[in-house]
Design a protein around this motif. Structure first.
Motif, short mmCIF file in Angstrom:
data_model
loop_
_atom_site.label_atom_id
_atom_site.label_comp_id
_atom_site.label_asym_id
_atom_site.label_seq_id
_atom_site.Cartn_x
_atom_site.Cartn_y
_atom_site.Cartn_z
N LYS A 71 0.83 -1.22 0.00
CA LYS A 71 0.00 0.00 0.00
C LYS A 71 0.86 1.26 0.00
O LYS A 71 0.63 2.18 -0.79
CB LYS A 71 -0.96 -0.01 1.20
CG LYS A 71 -1.99 -1.14 1.13
CD LYS A 71 -2.98 -1.12 2.28
CE LYS A 71 -2.39 -1.47 3.63
NZ LYS A 71 -1.88 -2.84 3.72
N ASN A 72 1.84 1.30 0.88
CA ASN A 72 2.68 2.51 0.93
C ASN A 72 3.60 2.61 -0.28
O ASN A 72 3.83 3.70 -0.80
CB ASN A 72 3.49 2.56 2.22
CG ASN A 72 2.60 2.85 3.41
OD1 ASN A 72 2.11 1.94 4.06
ND2 ASN A 72 2.35 4.12 3.65
N VAL A 73 4.10 1.48 -0.71
CA VAL A 73 4.94 1.48 -1.91
C VAL A 73 4.14 2.00 -3.10
O VAL A 73 4.60 2.83 -3.88
CB VAL A 73 5.48 0.05 -2.19
CG1 VAL A 73 6.03 -0.07 -3.60
CG2 VAL A 73 6.57 -0.30 -1.18
N LEU A 130 -2.50 9.53 3.50
CA LEU A 130 -3.13 9.47 4.82
C LEU A 130 -2.98 8.04 5.32
O LEU A 130 -3.82 7.18 5.07
CB LEU A 130 -4.60 9.88 4.71
CG LEU A 130 -4.89 11.15 3.88
CD1 LEU A 130 -6.39 11.44 3.83
CD2 LEU A 130 -4.12 12.36 4.42
N ASP A 131 -1.87 7.80 6.00
CA ASP A 131 -1.48 6.42 6.28
C ASP A 131 -2.24 5.85 7.48
O ASP A 131 -2.24 6.42 8.56
CB ASP A 131 0.04 6.36 6.53
CG ASP A 131 0.58 4.95 6.40
OD1 ASP A 131 -0.07 4.12 5.70
OD2 ASP A 131 1.63 4.65 6.99
N GLU A 132 -2.84 4.69 7.27
CA GLU A 132 -3.63 4.01 8.29
C GLU A 132 -4.69 4.95 8.87
O GLU A 132 -4.82 5.11 10.08
CB GLU A 132 -2.70 3.41 9.36
CG GLU A 132 -1.60 2.58 8.70
CD GLU A 132 -1.12 1.39 9.52
OE1 GLU A 132 -1.66 1.14 10.61
OE2 GLU A 132 -0.20 0.70 9.03
N ILE A 133 -5.44 5.51 7.96
CA ILE A 133 -6.44 6.53 8.30
C ILE A 133 -7.46 6.02 9.31
O ILE A 133 -7.98 6.77 10.12
CB ILE A 133 -7.14 7.03 7.01
CG1 ILE A 133 -8.01 8.26 7.31
CG2 ILE A 133 -7.93 5.92 6.33
CD1 ILE A 133 -8.57 8.93 6.08
N LEU A 247 5.19 -10.68 3.41
CA LEU A 247 6.10 -10.48 2.29
C LEU A 247 7.31 -9.64 2.69
O LEU A 247 8.42 -9.87 2.26
CB LEU A 247 5.36 -9.81 1.13
CG LEU A 247 6.18 -9.65 -0.14
CD1 LEU A 247 6.75 -10.97 -0.61
CD2 LEU A 247 5.34 -9.02 -1.24
N ARG A 248 7.05 -8.67 3.59
CA ARG A 248 8.14 -7.85 4.09
C ARG A 248 9.22 -8.75 4.71
O ARG A 248 10.41 -8.57 4.47
CB ARG A 248 7.58 -6.92 5.16
CG ARG A 248 8.15 -5.53 5.12
CD ARG A 248 7.50 -4.70 6.21
NE ARG A 248 6.53 -3.77 5.68
CZ ARG A 248 5.26 -3.69 6.05
NH1 ARG A 248 4.78 -4.51 6.95
NH2 ARG A 248 4.47 -2.80 5.51
N GLY A 249 8.76 -9.75 5.49
CA GLY A 249 9.68 -10.67 6.14
C GLY A 249 10.42 -11.54 5.13
O GLY A 249 11.63 -11.75 5.25
MG LIG Z 1 1.73 0.45 5.34
#
Ligand SMILES: [Mg+2]
Ligand SMILES: Nc1ncnc2c1ncn2[C@@H]1O[C@H](COP(=O)(O)OP(=O)(O)O)[C@@H](O)[C@H]1O
Length: 307
Positions: A71-73, A130-133, A247-249
C-alpha cells in the motif's frame, strides 16, 4: 517510471493523460525535493489501471488490504508517476484537526498560523498520503470532509478558507483483516474510491524478486515464491494465522542471506518467529522445511559478483 507502466501493460492513452497532468500542474521549485523517487516498484497492472483512472477523474483513493500488500509502496509510486510532491501523515488514535491542518503558534509575541501537512499539501498541488487513516477517531477526521469531497476546501477556524490546488489528491491506506482494525465510518469511506489491494500474485512476486535482487538465481526466486504460495494456502484454509504471511519478512530474509546468514536462520527471524504460538510456529517451520533447504547460503543462492 512511465516506461515501467508501459512494461506493466498500461494503456498508452492513460500514459498520455498522465504526461498532460504533469505539464498542466508544474511543481514549485521548493517542493520538488518532495517528489519521491521510489526504491521499489509496485507490481500489479490491474491496480495501476484502477488508481490512475481514479486520480485522472479527480478522485481520492483509499487502499485497503492486509499487511505488506504494497500500500505505501504503491502510494509513493503514484506520487512519482504523477510527478507530485508528497506529504505523508500517519494517523493514530489522537490525531486531531490541528495536527492535520495547522495550529496557532506564538512567535515574538505574535500569533501566527503554522501550516499542517494537509494544508501544505493542498496548497502545493501535492499528493497527501493518509497512512492508516482508520487508526484515528472518525470524529476528529470530520474536519477533512469538505477537503475530501467536491467542495475541495479547507476551513481554518479564525482564518479564511483555502481552495485545494486542482492537482491535489489524497491517498489513504488502511490495513484490514487483522485483530484491532478499526472501521472507517461511512461518511469518510464515501469520499474515496476504494481499491482492495491483493496479496501479490506468484508471477508478480517472481518479477519483484528479480527486480530487487538481480543476482538471486532464478531457481531460488521460484522456490521462495512457491514457499510464499504455500504459506498463503495454509492461511486461506485457516490452518495458520496470517502472521507468517509476511512479504516484508520474506524479502528481508533474502537480504539476511545475502549478508551472511543461512537460509534457516534468516527465515527463522524474518518469518517463522512472527508466530508467537508454539504450535503454529511448528507448523510454519514444517512448511518452510518441506520447501527450502535450511543450509543454503549466499554462495549458493546468488550468482557470484566477482566476474
Ligand atoms: Mg503500510
Ligand atoms: N504488489 C507489490 N508490488 C511490489 N512490491 C510489493 C507488492 N506487494 C508487497 N510488496 C512489497 O512488500 C513490502 C511492504 O510494502 P508496504 O507498501 O510497506 O506494505 P503495506 O503498506 O501494505 O503494509 C515492500 O517491500 C513492497 O515492495
Amino acid at each position: 517510471m512511465l516506461d515501467f507502466l508501459r512494461q506493466e501493460g498500461i494503456d498508452e492513452s492513460l500514459i498520455t493523460r498522465i504526461e498532460q497532468y504533469r505539464k498542466d500542474y508544474p511543481v514549485a521549485e521548493g517542493d520538488r525535493i518532495r517528489i519521491p523517487s521510489p526504491k521499489f516498484k509496485y507490481f500489479g497492472s490491474y491496480i495501476w489501471k484502477l488508481a490512475i483512472t481514479a486520480i485522472l477523474s479527480g478522485e481520492n483513493i483509499l487502499l485497503v488490504g492486509p499487511k505488506a500488500t504494497g500500500k505505501n509502496v504503491f502510494a509513493e509510486n503514484l506520487s512519482a508517476v504523477f510527478g507530485r510532491p508528497e506529504w505523508d501523515v500517519s494517523f493514530y488514535l489522537n490525531t486531531d484537526a490541528s495536527s492535520l491542518i495547522g495550529t496557532d503558534t506564538f512567535k515574538n509575541g505574535e500569533v501566527s498560523f503554522r501550516k499542517g501537512p494537509i494544508y501544505a499539501c493542498a496548497e502545493a498541488g501535492g499528493f497527501g498520503v493518509l497512512d492508516e487513516i482508520n487508526m484515528a477517531k472518525n470524529e476528529s477526521l470530520a474536519v477533512l470532509h469538505a477537503t475530501l469531497d467536491f467542495r475541495r476546501i479547507i476551513d481554518v477556524p479564525g482564518y479564511s478558507r483555502i481552495r485545494l490546488d486542482p492537482a491535489t489528491r489524497f491517498i489513504a491506506t488502511m490495513n484490514y483483516g487483522y485483530a484491532g482494525t478499526r472501521e472507517l465510518n461511512e461518511a469518510l469511506a464515501s469520499r474515496f474510491m476504494v481499491i482492495n489491494m491483493p496479496i501479490i500474485s506468484g508471477e508478480d512476486l517472481e518479477k519483484l524478486l528479480r527486480e530487487q535482487y538481480p543476482t538471486l538465481k532464478a531457481e531460488y526466486a521460484a522456490q521462495l515464491t512457491a514457499l510464499f504460495g504455500e504459506i498463503r494456502k495454509k492461511c486461506e484454509s485457516s490452518e495458520i494465522s496470517t502472521k507468517a504471511l509476511d512479504l516484508r519478512g520474506l524479502l528481508a530474509a533474502v537480504t539476511l542471506v545475502y549478508n551472511g546468514l543461512t537460509m534457516r536462520d534468516a527465515l527463522n527471524i524474518a518469518v517463522i518467529n512472527k508466530s508467537f504460538d508454539e504450535f503454529e510456529r511448528t507448523l510454519v517451520e514444517d512448511i518452510v522445511a518441506a520447501r527450502i533447504d535450511g543450509k543454503l547460503s549466499r554462495e549458493e543462492i546468488f550468482v557470484s559478483e566477482k566476474a
